[in-house]
Design an enzyme around this catalytic site. Structure first.
Site, short mmCIF file in Angstrom:
data_model
loop_
_atom_site.label_atom_id
_atom_site.label_comp_id
_atom_site.label_asym_id
_atom_site.label_seq_id
_atom_site.Cartn_x
_atom_site.Cartn_y
_atom_site.Cartn_z
N HIS A 261 36.95 43.66 32.77
CA HIS A 261 36.52 42.24 32.53
C HIS A 261 36.28 41.69 31.23
CE1 HIS A 261 34.93 42.32 37.03
NE2 HIS A 261 36.03 43.09 36.79
N GLU A 263 33.80 40.03 30.12
CA GLU A 263 32.57 40.51 29.41
C GLU A 263 32.40 41.88 29.02
OE1 GLU A 263 31.61 38.10 33.53
OE2 GLU A 263 33.31 39.24 32.51
N CYS A 288 29.97 39.01 37.16
CA CYS A 288 29.93 39.92 38.54
C CYS A 288 28.83 40.97 38.47
CB CYS A 288 31.33 40.84 39.02
SG CYS A 288 31.51 42.04 37.74
N CYS A 291 29.24 43.68 35.59
CA CYS A 291 29.02 43.20 34.42
C CYS A 291 27.72 42.89 34.04
CB CYS A 291 30.06 42.12 34.30
SG CYS A 291 31.72 42.50 33.84
#
Length: 374
Positions: A261, A263, A288, A291
């Site tokens: 992701h 992040e 999410c 993360c």
């Protein structure tokens, strides 16, 4: 602040300028047009049809050249000015050099503008052109080589579609748009970093969704990230992640996804030592659950996101329990804005922060907290 309004005949430039003058104390400023009057501004009898708003502009605010106008406004840039005299690219090139100038284009369906022009002709007892003649004149006005105005519209920072049927509805839409907000000239820090997150998202190769992230400390960028498969692997958009390349529903089979992701990539690039206790993470999509626990672990103090996601309530609870502030920020609307929709939503309301309370759990039940991407 100087707002320049460009647009075709009867698009609503003068009405918007009058609104800014009446409601926001803008002063009208005029740049003399040295070219001949275009046929679009003439009646069927070839007589010039005067503007609907005949109120004169103070002679001291009338200038023969764009350089003279620019010199005058530059010395008074903290005051508010508006002009509808955007004649050609030379004028635009000169004005756009100044950081206090905002170019706004105004347009409306040609049938609507023809009706407005007919009303203007009737008010002056001049015969209006036929719709066919009006369309031909309009094409010449907007698309003629060198002198056509359409090329100017494409350079506008904000493009307004004005199909309003009344002045009151137009004013209501303009109030919602908050056209005079100076944040349009120079982005706030939130705008700036969120735009950087959006820019990072353009590097994403994930087949599901483009996500970008920026980690900031003391208003300085520490790292950026975007989602996609790990270094050395086949890109997601080249088949590197089987899950993303299937029609898998959001939130399903996440354990089989090979994409990192945005992040995660930003955090991996920065490392805990560089992040520190006062860092802020900007992401164009709400993090999410996976993360979120990593964000809390590395010591991020605040998370700012733009769009909602299919977010489990546990995500917000993790931030609340970890002392990480969560808020939502949506930059002011840019590009094409339909003013007929403006009265129903505040285009600048994105600047309001969701979750201002220190405890994020206070806003978990808010309908606006989770906004799934369609």
């Amino acid at each position: 602040m100087l707002i320049g309004l460009c647009g075709g005949i009867c698009s609503g430039k003068t009405s918007i300028a009058s609104y800014l003058a009446e409601q926001h104390s803008f002063r009208r400023i005029r740049l003399v047009r040295n070219a001949v009057t275009p046929t679009i501004e003439k009646s069927a009898s070839n007589a010039r049809v005067p503007p609907a708003d005949p109120s004169p502009i103070d002679p001291q605010y009338t200038f023969q050249t764009v350089d003279a106008l620019l010199e005058f406004v530059t010395l008074r840039w903290q005051e508010n000015w508006v002009t509808t005299d955007i004649w050609d690219e030379r004028v635009v090139d000169a004005l756009l050099r100044r950081p206090f100038f905002l170019l706004v284009s105004v347009d409306a369906p040609v049938s609507v503008r023809w009706q407005r022009f007919k009303d203007r002709c009737a008010a002056t007892q001049l015969p209006p052109p036929s719709l066919e003649d009006f369309v031909l004149r309009n094409d010449e006005h907007l698309f003629a080589t060198v002198t056509g105005l359409q090329v100017l519209f494409e350079r506008a920072q904000l493009k307004l579609l004005n199909s309003s049927t009344s002045i009151s509805s137009l004013h209501s839409a303009l109030k919602s748009l908050n056209l005079a907000n100076e944040a349009r000239l120079r982005p706030s820090w939130d705008q700036y970093f969120m735009q950087l997150a959006d820019l990072a998202a353009h590097r994403s190769n994930c087949m599901k969704r483009r996500v970008g992230c920026v980690v900031v400390r003391e208003k300085r960028v520490i790292s950026t990230g975007y989602n996609g498969t790990p270094r050395g692997m086949t890109n997601c958009n080249e088949g590197g992640c089987p899950r993303c390349n299937k029609a898998t529903q959001g939130g399903v089979d996440l354990s089989t996804c090979l994409c990192l992701h945005a992040e995660e990539n930003a955090l991996l690039e920065a490392g805990r030592d560089r992040i520190g206790a006062s860092s802020i993470l900007y992401c164009n999509t709400c993090p999410c659950l996976t993360c979120s626990v990593k964000i809390a672990q590395v010591g991020i103090s605040e998370v700012v996101y733009n769009q909602g996601y299919l977010v489990d309530v546990q995500t917000a609870q993790i931030f609340a329990e970890s002392g990480v502030r969560l808020r939502q920020f949506s930059p002011p609307r840019e590009g094409l804005v339909d003013l007929s929709l403006g009265a129903t939503q505040d285009a600048m309301s994105g600047a309001e922060e969701l979750g201002r309370p220190d405890d994020v759990r206070e806003v978990l039940s808010a309908e606006s907290f989770v906004r799934p991407i369609q």
